[in-house]
Write a protein that holds these residues in place. Structure first.
Motif, mmCIF file in Angstrom:
data_model
loop_
_atom_site.group_PDB
_atom_site.id
_atom_site.type_symbol
_atom_site.label_atom_id
_atom_site.label_comp_id
_atom_site.label_asym_id
_atom_site.label_seq_id
_atom_site.Cartn_x
_atom_site.Cartn_y
_atom_site.Cartn_z
ATOM 1 N N ASN A 27 0.803 -1.221 0.000
ATOM 2 C CA ASN A 27 0.000 0.000 0.000
ATOM 3 C C ASN A 27 0.832 1.266 0.000
ATOM 4 O O ASN A 27 0.485 2.244 -0.635
ATOM 5 N N GLU A 28 1.926 1.230 0.759
ATOM 6 C CA GLU A 28 2.712 2.454 0.954
ATOM 7 C C GLU A 28 4.152 2.210 0.543
ATOM 8 O O GLU A 28 4.779 1.275 1.006
ATOM 9 N N ARG B 210 2.533 8.572 -1.206
ATOM 10 C CA ARG B 210 3.203 7.280 -1.133
ATOM 11 C C ARG B 210 2.243 6.135 -1.402
ATOM 12 O O ARG B 210 2.653 4.998 -1.556
ATOM 13 N N HIS B 211 0.949 6.482 -1.439
ATOM 14 C CA HIS B 211 -0.045 5.423 -1.557
ATOM 15 C C HIS B 211 -0.091 4.909 -2.989
ATOM 16 O O HIS B 211 -0.226 5.683 -3.929
ATOM 17 N N GLU C 60 -4.582 5.298 7.403
ATOM 18 C CA GLU C 60 -3.310 4.818 7.931
ATOM 19 C C GLU C 60 -3.000 5.412 9.291
ATOM 20 O O GLU C 60 -3.166 6.610 9.499
ATOM 21 N N ARG D 245 -0.201 5.942 10.245
ATOM 22 C CA ARG D 245 0.861 6.891 9.947
ATOM 23 C C ARG D 245 0.336 8.338 9.997
ATOM 24 O O ARG D 245 1.002 9.252 10.453
ATOM 25 N N TYR D 246 -0.867 8.511 9.470
ATOM 26 C CA TYR D 246 -1.462 9.849 9.438
ATOM 27 C C TYR D 246 -2.354 10.109 10.649
ATOM 28 O O TYR D 246 -2.588 11.247 11.024
ATOM 29 N N PRO E 102 -6.293 6.689 2.660
ATOM 30 C CA PRO E 102 -5.325 6.635 3.763
ATOM 31 C C PRO E 102 -5.192 7.944 4.539
ATOM 32 O O PRO E 102 -4.954 7.921 5.736
#
Lengths: 485, 688
Positions: free
Chosen positions: A338-339, A350-351, B380, B382-383, B479
């Motif tokens: 995914n990333e 980045r996705h 995500e 991450r975020y 995401p």
């Protein structure tokens, strides 16, 4: 190095009572397939057999960084292919191959190995194209009886998608390396056959005894199924046909195992001083430390290094499968993660899915495009490792790469789900049936089905049509591809 | 004759299937019976359809995945009734054919509209009802896993051990028969799972440690007696195991074939246990176990009849428990009492109260509202560092608990649209309302880890109902940002049952000039440009306004007033002209359209239970179920009872008579019709 011992399992226990050499009646017969008969002579040649291996990635490619400007001998390689520099002479790059299917954007690629048209979102392929096989499965159907597994499909596409079809039936992928290994070696030992020795398929004695208990279990379910089918309508009969095919494949595996066991009876003297060699089994599989479930749970699947390790491991298992002649048809299917942090170093996106769509097509964002290019370069680097390993394996004068038709491709031409000009690289010379070291450009929109047909022919399938090779609105070269060899 | 759930039959009991006893009660179809009116003739409008529609919607070119050439007669039209109703609207409102294409004359358009209105939109649903074809249907992996456990009451999950992964079905339910396939890889795993189960219940040398004594005792309820032929005990053991596994009584020949394997093993000097093991292995990979197979009857093709009590018990248990029937259901079926007045509904009540009803919430609810795959939702960590795996689980639990509460209290289904409560535990409550930001919690904060019903008080406007659940927000986001289009699409499909068709083939591209002309001021404008392509605008005009109304919820379910420093504009206007502002405004709109929601819920339940898409011949049953539900206080349990009482749930027609896959349109798009439509016969079944 530790080789895992095949555990004592019920099959061996049951076979304790059987004495005579076993053979398989069907081994002796011609095997008709939907795509023409396979010549028995081709199957019996001495020396290592020809294998087919597919390495398929997601999201296509970035054409200006993949396709060399010139045709003919490969000289300067574009950036995505830079990692293949040491293997330039083994590489045949093909361009122009396309697929005319205009189905909705989510499904166009579902059948990319089948070449069929008319796919529809949310409908299984079997409903629109009930007899379609992907070309690798057509090959497997023809030559698969000679190995323990007819074919091996692995990888981790999301949504459990698969591109492999046999008569419209999905052949799912096995994503877990440990289970892939178990499938191959639960009841057998990983050994490299003696290619070049007298043909090892000498077990032509009596048929299998009919009173084997294990066999009777399979016989019962198959006969009961046929009884059921007699009373059902067509769709239901077809569903149970899938079941029958699957049970038969188990039956073949058991028969194959029994034959292998018989071949290794202690009183049979090996034909050379060197008995069967042991191949390399990846450490993490050999000592059981690879944990696929862990990979999923911790979101590690979003980490590039861990994903790379996974991809390499599958490559090793592919090599193991081919080296030990467990199968001669393998498919590796890699969607990507995914990333792509650590691989994509430009911009902020980045996705993967976003990159694909914004970085491809006529109107694309330059930065996203560069990001895509970086991803594809990463894939090719991994692939180059695999090629190098195969080239280094000696099968008695020829390398494993020489004896494999290895295809690097994607199920899209570029990230916008395009079907025009798929990236295709064929590695190895397929036992002299390909002339690598070149870039051959076919005319625009040449059906990709033509290539699949040419490959099938090289495995002895005598057919002159596949997919849309003759029916495509862009049919070319009489449904074939010139200049491959 | 007794079904071996309670009594042990002797070796010479007659094993007549119960189904045969039922046959005598059914009247045969009398072919001379005529229709009151003839079946409508599609040829009356087919030439017009060909002339004006085939160019884009036929054969080679199929815009919006619609292929009208598949409709050849009234039966096939009815098969695709939903898509024809949409076509009727489009033709009637002048949307189709598109402006630049050849237009039918006024008279021709009227002819099309009239025919479609009279014969399709306003067709006689009752006259053309059918239970749809009986289908051989493989157990879903979830059902298989539960069945493997419930069969002998195992403690371990042998299916997971064998590495069998659940299907990932996408836009349709995993129960849909035509998507359930078997492959050599899966068969290998079925065998591995069977062996893993057998190791738990049959003492095996070398694997004694695996034996589950309780489960094993259930299997070996009898043992060979000294001096007696072991086949006697074997017969009883195998008979009971197989009958439970096949979910019906066995026929004499069936049992005899299994006994042959036992005898074969005995002749090879296998121990008693090993000799039992082999036929059990055959049972566990048998199609009668792995698939749900119902019995055809000796009736003309297309004539419907009630399923047997055993078949009804299995339909019921797979619907509500995703597993095989239990002893009580088997006993009722065996005594032929399942359909006696009140009994069936009593059983439904019992099954809802049973812990196994969790599986219904998870498998039906979790697929319908999506929370079964919340762990794959895109946002995500991450975020959003607070969006941990535990929070994901908690969000799924919120929606699951909410639905379970509605089910067990028979609460109104409209609370799914708008409620003044939800289910939270402390962790999730503090996630939605961080103590740092809320000096005084605006809701009743729960105390511990358990999920409990929580009054939303003033927050009900925002968080009440599915639109306020974090599960919905996360499932419809990317995401790092929300996706108004995804949220709109989700509501249209999952709530209203009118999902937009898939994107057109060139969805990635848009005109370079357009992009360069206008500079978007904010995200909303950027999306609007993105969707301004004529091919895209039609659907986006329906989806995006809904998503913007809900944009106060960030990708991971928290409330926000602004994005990137800009206040969020939650005003929305649909092509119909309806307007709304914010989530509460949109909820009010939904409540005004609650009939559509009720109908959609019934449709979803039917699709899930029947394992297929719906067609015109289901219209009668669906409408009836909605009425029944409304007459019973709109309760969720009432909805389920209405489905259990419905015609297709209790009847079938022969597999042979109609042949192929039943339906055309899926719930998700205008797709191609089936190869063959269901043959239509008037229902003469006196019971319905």
């Amino acid at each position: 190095m530790h080789i895992p011992k095949a555990p004592q399992l019920s099959r061996r226990t049951i076979l304790r009572g059987l004495g005579a050499t076993l053979s398989l009646p069907f081994f002796e017969a011609m095997m008709p397939t939907a795509y023409g008969a396979v010549s028995r002579a081709a199957a019996r040649q001495a020396g290592p057999p020809l294998r087919f291996a597919l390495f398929s990635c997601g999201a296509g490619t970035v054409h200006e960084s993949w396709k060399p400007k010139n045709t003919g001998a490969l000289t300067e390689l574009p950036s995505i292919l830079k990692a293949m520099e040491p293997y330039k002479d083994d590489m045949l790059l093909l361009s122009g191959l396309s697929h005319s299917n205009k189905g909705s954007h989510g499904v166009r690629h579902k059948g990319h190995l089948t070449g069929v048209l008319g796919l529809v979102e949310n409908k299984p392929l079997k409903e629109t194209n009930p007899n379609a096989s992907s070309f690798d499965q057509a090959i497997a159907q023809a030559i698969g009886d000679q190995t323990f597994l007819a074919s091996l499909e692995m990888g981790n596409l999301p949504a459990k998608a698969t591109h492999h079809y046999r008569n419209g039936d999905e052949q799912p992928l096995e994503p877990d390396p440990r289970r892939i290994f178990e499938r191959m070696f639960k009841d057998r030992e990983p050994r490299i056959p003696e290619w070049g020795a007298a043909s090892s398929s000498a077990g032509a004695a009596a048929g299998l005894p009919v009173d084997s208990v294990e066999r009777s279990v399979l016989d019962l379910v198959m006969q009961d199924t046929k009884r059921l089918q007699a009373k059902l309508g067509k769709t239901d009969r077809d569903r149970l046909d899938q079941y029958l095919t699957s049970v038969r494949s188990i039956e073949k595996q058991i028969a194959f195992l029994e034959r292998e066991v018989a071949m290794r009876k202690p009183d049979r003297a090996p034909s050379t001083a060197l008995d069967y060699m042991a191949p390399h089994v990846p450490e993490m599989i050999a000592n059981g430390t690879y944990d696929y479930d862990q990979l999923q749970k911790e979101d590690a699947y979003r980490e590039v290094d861990i994903y790379g390790q996974y991809l390499d491991l599958l490559g090793d298992l592919m090599i193991l499968a081919l080296q030990t002649d467990t199968t001669r048809v393998v498919g590796l299917n890699h969607e990507g993660i995914n990333e792509w942090t650590g691989v994509v170093t430009v911009g902020f996106e980045r996705h993967y899915h976003s990159l694909q769509h914004t970085g491809n097509g006529r109107q694309s964002d330059e930065i996203a495009r560069e990001g895509c290019r970086q991803v594809h370069e990463w894939f090719t680097r991994r692939f180059a490792h695999l090629v190098g390993k195969m080239k280094a394996i000696d099968e008695g004068g020829t390398s494993l790469l020489d004896n494999t038709l290895l295809m690097y491709t994607s199920y899209m031409a570029h990230g916008g789900h395009s079907g025009e000009d798929f990236p295709v690289a064929l590695l190895g010379n397929a036992q002299g049936t390909l002339r690598p070291g070149r870039h051959v450009a076919y005319q625009e929109k040449t059906p990709h089905s033509n290539l699949m047909l040419e490959i099938m022919n090289r495995f002895g399938l005598e057919t002159d049509e596949f997919g849309e090779s003759k029916t495509s609105p862009n049919a070319a070269y009489n449904g074939r591809l010139p200049d491959l060899v | 004759m007794s079904y071996p759930a309670s009594q042990i039959g002797t070796a010479d009991s007659r094993l007549l299937p119960v189904a045969m006893a039922c046959l005598a009660a059914l009247p045969l179809f009398s072919g001379s019976r005529a229709f009151a009116e003839p079946v409508p003739d599609y040829n009356e409008i087919q030439p017009l359809v060909e002339k004006y529609c085939y160019e884009c919607h036929g054969g080679n070119k199929t815009e919006a995945a619609l292929d009208l050439t598949k409709s050849k007669d009234f039966a096939s039209v009815l098969n695709d009734r939903k898509q024809w109703v949409l076509a009727l609207d489009a033709i009637d409102f002048g949307e189709m054919p598109p402006k630049k294409a050849a237009q039918p004359s006024k008279a021709e358009r009227a002819q099309l509209v009239d025919w479609l209105s009279q014969h399709v939109l306003n067709f006689d649903a009752e006259k053309f009802k059918s239970p749809g074809p009986g289908m051989v249907r493989r157990l879903t992996i979830a059902e298989y896993r539960n069945t493997m456990r419930d069969l002998m009451g195992l403690k371990s999950d042998v299916v997971a051990e064998a590495g069998i992964q659940p299907e990932d079905p996408g836009e349709h339910f995993d129960t849909q028969a035509n998507h359930l396939s078997v492959s050599p890889l899966l068969m290998e795993k079925y065998l591995a799972a069977a062996d893993a189960m057998l190791a738990r219940i049959v003492p095996t040398s070398g694997k004694e440690a695996l034996l589950d004594r309780e489960a094993s005792a259930r299997l070996f309820f009898t043992r060979p007696v000294e001096g007696q032929n072991p086949a006697v005990a074997a017969n009883q053991i195998i008979h009971r195991f197989a009958a439970w596994a096949f979910r019906r009584p066995l026929e004499e020949e069936e049992l005899a074939r299994f006994m042959q394997i036992f005898q074969l093993a005995q002749s090879k000097n296998y121990s008693f246990e090993e000799s039992i093991r082999a036929p059990l292995r055959a049972v566990l990979i048998h199609p009668n176990f792995l698939y749900r197979i119902e019995q055809d009857r000796n009736v003309p093709p297309g004539q419907s009849y009630p399923v047997t009590d055993f078949e009804l018990a299995a339909r019921l248990s797979y619907f509500l428990w995703s597993s095989m029937p239990d002893a009580e259901l088997f006993a009722l079926a065996d005594r032929g009492e399942l359909r006696q007045p009140g009994v069936l509904m009593q059983q439904v009540d019992r099954m809802i109260r049973d812990p196994k009803a969790e599986r219904f919430i998870r498998n039906f609810g979790g697929q319908w509202l999506g929370f079964r795959k919340l762990d794959a939702a895109l946002p995500e960590q991450r975020y959003f560092p607070d969006f941990t795996p535990e929070i994901r689980d908690a969000m799924a639990q919120e929606t699951a608990s909410f639905l379970m509460h509605l089910l067990r209290s028979n609460g109104s289904i409209y609370e799914i649209l708008d409620a003044d409560y939800t289910f939270l535990n402390r962790q999730l409550a503090e996630y939605y309302y961080p103590p740092d930001d809320y000096a005084e919690p605006p809701i009743e904060m729960p105390a511990g880890d358990e999920f409990q019903k929580v009054s939303l008080k003033a927050e009900a406007d925002r968080r009440g109902g599915i639109l306020g659940h974090g599960s919905f927000h996360a499932l419809t986001s990317f995401p790092d940002r929300t996706s108004p289009s995804e949220r709109g699409k989700w509501v249209l499909g999952h709530i209203l049952g009118t999902p937009p068709p898939p994107p057109p083939p060139n969805a990635s591209f848009f005109d370079e000039d357009e992009v360069q002309q206008k500079q978007p001021k904010n995200f909303r404008e950027k999306l609007a440009m993105h969707a301004s392509e004529p091919a895209c605008a039609g659907c986006h005009a329906k989806m995006d306004p809904i998503g913007f109304a809900l944009d106060n919820f960030d990708p991971v379910g928290r409330w926000r007033e602004e994005v990137s420093g800009e206040a969020i504009d939650t005003f929305g206007k649909l092509p119909s002209g309806e307007t709304f502002k914010g989530v509460d405004g949109f909820k009010a709109l939904l409540m005004n359209n609650r009939e559509e929601f009720a109908r959609n819920l019934v449709d979803q339940l039917l699709r899930y239970a029947l394992g297929r898409e719906l067609a015109g011949y289901d219209e009668f049953a669906a409408r009836k179920a909605v009425k029944e539900l409304q007459e019973n206080g709109n309760g969720f349990a009432s909805a389920i009872k209405a489905v259990v009482n419905s015609y297709p749930f209790q009847h079938r027609i022969n597999s042979q008579g109609v042949g192929t896959s039943p339906v055309a349109n899926t719930n998700s798009s205008l797709t191609q019709p089936a190869v063959q439509a269901v043959q239509l016969e008037p229902s003469n079944n006196p019971q319905q």
